[in-house]
Design a protein around this motif. Structure first.
Motif, PDB file in Angstrom:
ATOM      1  N   PHE A 165       0.792  -1.179  -0.021  1.00  0.00           N
ATOM      2  CA  PHE A 165      -0.092  -0.035   0.045  1.00  0.00           C
ATOM      3  C   PHE A 165       0.802   1.147   0.086  1.00  0.00           C
ATOM      4  O   PHE A 165       0.344   2.214  -0.316  1.00  0.00           O
ATOM      5  CB  PHE A 165      -0.922   0.069   1.271  1.00  0.00           C
ATOM      6  N   VAL A 166       2.016   1.169   0.566  1.00  0.00           N
ATOM      7  CA  VAL A 166       2.855   2.525   0.783  1.00  0.00           C
ATOM      8  C   VAL A 166       3.608   2.776  -0.745  1.00  0.00           C
ATOM      9  O   VAL A 166       4.338   1.728  -1.110  1.00  0.00           O
ATOM     10  CB  VAL A 166       3.810   2.503   1.557  1.00  0.00           C
ATOM     11  N   VAL A 167       3.274   3.742  -1.348  1.00  0.00           N
ATOM     12  CA  VAL A 167       3.956   3.997  -2.806  1.00  0.00           C
ATOM     13  C   VAL A 167       4.404   5.301  -3.020  1.00  0.00           C
ATOM     14  O   VAL A 167       4.172   6.542  -2.168  1.00  0.00           O
ATOM     15  CB  VAL A 167       2.834   3.766  -3.735  1.00  0.00           C
ATOM     16  N   GLN A 168       5.084   5.817  -3.970  1.00  0.00           N
ATOM     17  CA  GLN A 168       5.708   7.199  -4.258  1.00  0.00           C
ATOM     18  C   GLN A 168       5.154   7.608  -5.668  1.00  0.00           C
ATOM     19  O   GLN A 168       6.220   7.314  -6.565  1.00  0.00           O
ATOM     20  CB  GLN A 168       7.220   7.256  -4.138  1.00  0.00           C
ATOM     21  N   PRO A 169       3.911   7.874  -5.548  1.00  0.00           N
ATOM     22  CA  PRO A 169       3.542   8.347  -6.953  1.00  0.00           C
ATOM     23  C   PRO A 169       4.159   9.588  -7.544  1.00  0.00           C
ATOM     24  O   PRO A 169       4.591  10.577  -6.992  1.00  0.00           O
ATOM     25  CB  PRO A 169       1.824   8.911  -6.408  1.00  0.00           C
ATOM     26  N   LEU A 170       4.632   9.382  -8.707  1.00  0.00           N
ATOM     27  CA  LEU A 170       5.244  10.256  -9.468  1.00  0.00           C
ATOM     28  C   LEU A 170       6.770  10.351  -8.772  1.00  0.00           C
ATOM     29  O   LEU A 170       7.315  11.491  -9.240  1.00  0.00           O
ATOM     30  CB  LEU A 170       4.560  11.615  -9.735  1.00  0.00           C
ATOM     31  N   ARG A 171       7.144   9.580  -8.104  1.00  0.00           N
ATOM     32  CA  ARG A 171       8.256   9.492  -7.349  1.00  0.00           C
ATOM     33  C   ARG A 171       8.747  10.972  -6.240  1.00  0.00           C
ATOM     34  O   ARG A 171       9.702  11.366  -6.229  1.00  0.00           O
ATOM     35  CB  ARG A 171       9.486   9.441  -8.338  1.00  0.00           C
ATOM     36  N   LEU A 172       7.365  11.544  -5.799  1.00  0.00           N
ATOM     37  CA  LEU A 172       7.454  12.691  -5.375  1.00  0.00           C
ATOM     38  C   LEU A 172       7.338  12.627  -3.684  1.00  0.00           C
ATOM     39  O   LEU A 172       7.066  13.396  -3.105  1.00  0.00           O
ATOM     40  CB  LEU A 172       6.470  13.696  -5.656  1.00  0.00           C
ATOM     41  N   PRO A 210      -6.678  10.373  -6.032  1.00  0.00           N
ATOM     42  CA  PRO A 210      -6.072  10.517  -7.149  1.00  0.00           C
ATOM     43  C   PRO A 210      -4.604   9.809  -7.139  1.00  0.00           C
ATOM     44  O   PRO A 210      -4.182   9.647  -6.252  1.00  0.00           O
ATOM     45  CB  PRO A 210      -5.570  12.308  -6.669  1.00  0.00           C
ATOM     46  N   LEU A 211      -4.490   9.129  -8.359  1.00  0.00           N
ATOM     47  CA  LEU A 211      -3.464   8.339  -8.635  1.00  0.00           C
ATOM     48  C   LEU A 211      -3.545   7.194  -7.718  1.00  0.00           C
ATOM     49  O   LEU A 211      -2.484   6.339  -7.349  1.00  0.00           O
ATOM     50  CB  LEU A 211      -2.108   8.886  -8.407  1.00  0.00           C
ATOM     51  N   GLY A 212      -4.774   6.757  -7.119  1.00  0.00           N
ATOM     52  CA  GLY A 212      -5.039   5.633  -6.349  1.00  0.00           C
ATOM     53  C   GLY A 212      -4.835   6.003  -5.284  1.00  0.00           C
ATOM     54  O   GLY A 212      -5.050   4.912  -4.030  1.00  0.00           O
ATOM     55  N   VAL A 213      -4.371   6.979  -4.664  1.00  0.00           N
ATOM     56  CA  VAL A 213      -4.008   7.395  -3.230  1.00  0.00           C
ATOM     57  C   VAL A 213      -5.078   7.950  -2.549  1.00  0.00           C
ATOM     58  O   VAL A 213      -5.940   8.755  -2.985  1.00  0.00           O
ATOM     59  CB  VAL A 213      -2.614   8.474  -3.306  1.00  0.00           C
ATOM     60  N   SER A 214      -5.295   7.452  -1.234  1.00  0.00           N
ATOM     61  CA  SER A 214      -6.303   7.841  -0.268  1.00  0.00           C
ATOM     62  C   SER A 214      -5.481   8.965   0.726  1.00  0.00           C
ATOM     63  O   SER A 214      -4.753   8.615   1.599  1.00  0.00           O
ATOM     64  CB  SER A 214      -6.785   6.740   0.692  1.00  0.00           C
ATOM     65  N   LEU A 215      -6.072  10.032   0.604  1.00  0.00           N
ATOM     66  CA  LEU A 215      -5.549  11.001   1.836  1.00  0.00           C
ATOM     67  C   LEU A 215      -5.698  10.464   3.257  1.00  0.00           C
ATOM     68  O   LEU A 215      -4.926  10.759   3.911  1.00  0.00           O
ATOM     69  CB  LEU A 215      -5.982  12.406   1.257  1.00  0.00           C
TER      70      LEU A 215
END
Length: 450
Positions: free
Chosen positions: A246-253, A276-281
């Motif tokens: 589950f832990v990712v770095q979308p757009l490497r940011l 956004p980009l599959g991420v839950s805030l």
């Protein structure tokens, strides 16, 4: 001038963002957040939250109270608990469930009750804690599934996880009674993990406890927060699995938490919010606390930095809020996550890092690029102006040199005859001197002759 002002503004924003990204997170801001939340609660924020979320009222008071427990503020935590024990606190839940009002209500209320009791002995509160713990344990012992219902016909494993953690807290604060209940619960959980991820599922069949949906970030971030206080070894294995999926770095940011496991997508809902980009805030904010109790200080710190950057915090000398304070329940989750620590288990050793030490570089590079693009038109304009000035200066210099050369030529042309006359005059003078001298000789010669 307007371009220069824009470039200066972009530069200042980039510097502020870079500072928030690299500076250790300031946990003292929780005090300001809680001051903001108390004012909002007094103005009816919990009732408004209930209109937006099924458990908005309970969550807002519970999280506020739990964060105050972490700060040792007994009176404020006790006040929040008293709000949960009112008809308004129980209103969304069914008294016909076992336990009464369902495991969601009983689990969170009992966890806060135990937290308040841990700060100060209170005979009446102790009796309530013992009674509610006994009711929860009896419900788990009688259930064929480890997951009790939160609403009629609906069960979420995360709610039972909170309730079981409250039984573990009971056994830490008071004479232990529920080790068998907890052990049976863990056995049932291990038998009913989500086959796709190996984690506790998001929803289950309320009768059998069989998974009915894949594990999701919004529930996993809370599950990982409480599992540490139930069984640290099982919690470590679950946390590492959760982190890998589950832990990712979308757009490497920067680090963020997906709502669905890597490689899987699904719809957003009221719990996850936009994806956004599959991420839950919301899952990202709550994972800050899960990482902290798991001993994962690197990830917790990175999520805190990222929140300070993207959460757009607004601070005053008296309060602090995120996203301009438009969603107080979000501030409540952040405050609760920033104060996270295990209540039952010892502090956990750090796991292997999930991020490299250079994880900030792509974002810092993006900020530097934004600054460069803001200043580039001005740099080009100045370079063009300098080049034009150089050409004009060179042209003016050429004209001046030509004028000087022309003037020198004229002067030379005018001076030519004078120089030509001078030898003639000199010869004439010399000749005159010669004639005079000859005449003189003749005169002297004549005188001698005489």
């Amino acid at each position: 001038m307007s371009r220069r002002i824009l470039a200066v503004v972009v530069t200042l924003i980039a510097l502020l963002a870079a500072g928030r990204l690299v500076t250790p997170a300031d946990r003292t801001g929780v005090r300001g957040q809680l001051a903001f939340l108390r004012a909002e609660l007094d103005d009816g924020a919990a009732e408004q939250a209930q209109g937006m979320f099924p458990e908005g009222y309970l969550f807002l008071y519970a999280l506020y109270g739990l964060a105050q427990v972490e700060r040792g503020q007994v009176a404020e935590a006790r006040w929040a608990l008293s709000r949960l024990e009112t008809p308004a606190g129980r209103e969304p839940f069914s008294a016909s469930l076992t336990p009464a009002y369902g495991v969601f209500y009983q689990g969170w209320t009992n966890w806060l009750r135990g937290g308040v009791l841990s700060l100060r002995p209170d005979p009446a509160l102790r009796r309530d804690f013992e009674a509610s713990s006994a009711e929860l344990a009896a419900a788990f012992d009688a259930s064929p599934t480890p997951y009790l219902a939160a609403y009629p016909g609906q069960a979420w494993p995360v709610d039972s996880t909170v309730a079981i953690a409250s039984l573990r807290l009971h056994d830490k604060l008071l004479p232990p009674r529920y080790a068998g209940t907890v052990a049976r619960w863990l056995t049932g959980v291990r038998q009913r993990l989500d086959p796709a991820t190996g984690l506790l599922p998001h929803t289950v069949d309320p009768v059998t406890g069989a998974p009915t949906s894949v594990a999701r970030g919004t529930s996993q971030s809370i599950i990982q927060r409480f599992l540490v206080d139930i069984d640290p070894a099982f919690a470590r294995a679950q946390y590492l699995r959760f982190r890998s999926l589950f832990v990712v770095q979308p757009l490497r940011l920067g680090p963020a938490v997906r709502e669905y496991p890597v490689g899987t997508d699904g719809p957003a809902d009221v719990d996850s919010g936009p994806l956004p980009l599959g991420v839950s805030l919301s899952a990202t904010a709550v994972t800050l606390g899960a990482a902290a109790v798991a001993g994962d200080r690197q990830l917790a710190g990175a999520l805190a930095n990222y929140g300070e950057l993207l959460g757009v915090p607004v601070s005053t000398p008296w309060s602090k809020r995120y996203a301009a304070g438009v969603l107080p329940i979000g501030d409540a989750f952040v405050a609760w996550s920033k104060t996270a620590r295990p209540w039952v288990s010892a502090a956990q050793p750090p796991p292997s890092p999930v991020l490299t030490r250079w994880w900030r570089l792509p974002f810092l590079a993006a900020l530097a690029l934004a600054v460069l693009l803001a200043w580039l038109p001005l740099i080009r304009r100045r370079a063009g102006a300098s080049a034009g000035a150089g050409i004009a200066s060179a042209g003016a210099g050429g004209d001046e040199a030509g004028a000087r050369r022309g003037q020198a030529g004229d002067e030379q042309a005018g001076a030519g005859p004078e120089q030509g006359d001078e030898p003639v005059g000199a010869l004439g003078v010399a000749a005159g001197h010669g004639e005079e001298e000859a005449a003189g000789h003749e005169d002297r010669g004549g005188q001698h002759a005489e």
